[in-house]
Design a protein around this motif. Structure first.
Motif, PDB file in Angstrom:
ATOM      1  N   LYS A 159       0.850  -1.305   0.020  1.00 45.04           N
ATOM      2  CA  LYS A 159       0.116  -0.041   0.007  1.00 45.04           C
ATOM      3  C   LYS A 159       0.931   1.154   0.084  1.00 45.04           C
ATOM      4  CE  LYS A 159      -3.631  -2.536   2.243  1.00 45.04           C
ATOM      5  NZ  LYS A 159      -4.335  -3.192   3.426  1.00 45.04           N
ATOM      6  N   ARG A 160       1.952   1.022   0.859  1.00 51.32           N
ATOM      7  CA  ARG A 160       2.772   2.430   0.904  1.00 51.32           C
ATOM      8  C   ARG A 160       3.434   2.650  -0.520  1.00 51.32           C
ATOM      9  NH1 ARG A 160       6.047   0.380   5.684  1.00 51.32           N
ATOM     10  NH2 ARG A 160       4.765   0.712   7.565  1.00 51.32           N
ATOM     11  N   GLU A 163       1.236   4.282  -3.052  1.00 47.16           N
ATOM     12  CA  GLU A 163       0.925   5.689  -2.343  1.00 47.16           C
ATOM     13  C   GLU A 163       2.163   6.533  -2.698  1.00 47.16           C
ATOM     14  OE1 GLU A 163      -1.998   4.399   1.325  1.00 47.16           O
ATOM     15  OE2 GLU A 163       0.058   4.798   1.912  1.00 47.16           O
ATOM     16  N   GLN A 166       1.943   7.130  -6.231  1.00 50.71           N
ATOM     17  CA  GLN A 166       1.068   8.254  -6.644  1.00 50.71           C
ATOM     18  C   GLN A 166       1.289   9.616  -6.373  1.00 50.71           C
ATOM     19  OE1 GLN A 166      -2.423   6.825  -4.516  1.00 50.71           O
ATOM     20  NE2 GLN A 166      -3.258   5.494  -6.013  1.00 50.71           N
ATOM     21  N   TRP A 167       2.025   9.930  -5.097  1.00 54.03           N
ATOM     22  CA  TRP A 167       2.525  10.942  -4.586  1.00 54.03           C
ATOM     23  C   TRP A 167       3.665  11.540  -5.559  1.00 54.03           C
ATOM     24  CZ3 TRP A 167       7.441  12.222  -2.968  1.00 54.03           C
ATOM     25  CH2 TRP A 167       7.550  13.212  -2.024  1.00 54.03           C
ATOM     26  N   ASP A 178      -7.056   8.690  -7.289  1.00 53.60           N
ATOM     27  CA  ASP A 178      -6.883   8.256  -5.942  1.00 53.60           C
ATOM     28  C   ASP A 178      -6.695   6.602  -6.086  1.00 53.60           C
ATOM     29  OD1 ASP A 178      -6.582  10.617  -4.730  1.00 53.60           O
ATOM     30  OD2 ASP A 178      -8.894  10.829  -4.304  1.00 53.60           O
ATOM     31  N   GLY A 209      -5.174   5.151  -2.471  1.00 52.60           N
ATOM     32  CA  GLY A 209      -4.282   5.515  -1.763  1.00 52.60           C
ATOM     33  C   GLY A 209      -4.507   6.700  -0.506  1.00 52.60           C
ATOM     34  N   LYS A 210      -3.797   6.768   0.287  1.00 56.26           N
ATOM     35  CA  LYS A 210      -3.613   7.844   1.391  1.00 56.26           C
ATOM     36  C   LYS A 210      -2.379   8.291   1.342  1.00 56.26           C
ATOM     37  CE  LYS A 210      -7.039   4.823   3.768  1.00 56.26           C
ATOM     38  NZ  LYS A 210      -6.131   3.566   3.162  1.00 56.26           N
ATOM     39  N   ARG A 211      -2.268   9.738   0.867  1.00 56.04           N
ATOM     40  CA  ARG A 211      -0.689   9.991   0.731  1.00 56.04           C
ATOM     41  C   ARG A 211      -0.142  11.143   1.816  1.00 56.04           C
ATOM     42  NH1 ARG A 211      -2.876   9.763  -4.640  1.00 56.04           N
ATOM     43  NH2 ARG A 211      -3.546  11.793  -4.773  1.00 56.04           N
TER      44      ARG A 211
END
Ligand code: SF4
Length: 249
Positions: A159-160, A163, A166-167, A178, A209-211
């Motif tokens: 997951k990281r 993310e 994506q970032w 997202d 993803g949560k960035r």
């Protein structure tokens, strides 16, 4: 000394007084989160963990997937697996796609302001949807009897990884969706015989993803590398425990 492992590296070390750009890959960010001590030993002192042997079968799956998606990229068409998953997108045809996919050639990068860090990552694929948002795609290969998922605790790294990619694309001024996708290939072991082939089930798993954590972690890495103190080790690794036990013999 083993020709496979140099236990005391002298290159690619972070020197706090130097203003030279210093690469921090997404896998090193993950290492920092798992164990700041191991990260510091590696990046500041040149002592890295012995390498694991390459996963050649996984690499072969990745390579063939890349070739397959490239044919659809050239035709600007949706791959049947994407259609089946209801994803309205096509593989993104961008002049930099091969650089982004090759971490050894640089991957996707971003110079982090206020530091001399160059944050880097090598993606497996990038698709583009109807809203012209980029979709980050990561290939995974395994062989297990149960259904594949990304829900196990140890898969936090997956997951990281998504993310951070994506970032990185956001930081390079791209519009990024997202939701990214893990294209998970599961080797089927329920066949009668090997018969010189391995079949796979392919599952596409969406992940939103949560960035928001990334900037804070990069600041923490900067503080860590600028210090002369070795940080504490992470809680979940057994190697130091093993090393200490061996050292007591
Ligand atoms: S605990 Fe594991 S990860 Fe941390 S320094 Fe020791 S060997 Fe490295």
């Amino acid at each position: 000394m083993s020709k496979f492992y140099n236990s005391q590296r002298t290159r690619n070390l972070y020197a706090p007084q130097s203003g030279d750009l210093f690469k921090i890959s997404r896998s090193k960010i993950d290492l920092f989160l798992n164990c700041p001590k191991c990260f510091y030993l590696d990046r500041r002192l040149g002592i890295n963990q012995p390498p694991s042997f390459p996963f050649s079968l996984n690499a072969a799956v990745d390579l063939l997937l890349k070739k397959e998606f490239d044919t659809y990229r050239a035709q600007r068409k949706t791959h049947p697996l994407m259609k089946k998953a209801g994803i309205k997108a096509i593989p993104y045809d961008h002049p930099q796609i091969n650089v982004w996919r090759d971490s050894l050639r640089g991957g996707i990068t971003y110079e982090y302001p206020g530091t001399n860090f160059l944050i880097t990552g090598g993606v497996d694929d990038v698709w583009i949807n109807e809203k012209e948002e980029l979709i980050i795609v990561d290939y995974k290969a395994t062989a297990k009897t149960e259904e594949v998922s990304i829900d196990a605790d140890w898969q936090i790294g997956y997951k990281r990884q998504m993310e951070i990619y994506q970032w990185l694309f956001c930081k390079n001024s791209f519009k990024v969706c997202d939701t990214g996708y893990f294209l998970y290939c599961n080797g089927l072991t329920n066949r009668e015989a090997f018969d010189q082939r391995l079949d796979f089930d392919v599952t596409i798993i969406p992940y939103k993803g949560k960035r928001t954590w990334i900037d804070r972690v990069i600041q923490d890495i900067y503080v860590c590398l600028s210090s002369n103190d070795i940080p504490k080790q992470g809680p979940d690794c057994v190697y130091c425990q093993y090393r200490e036990t061996v050292g007591n013999r």
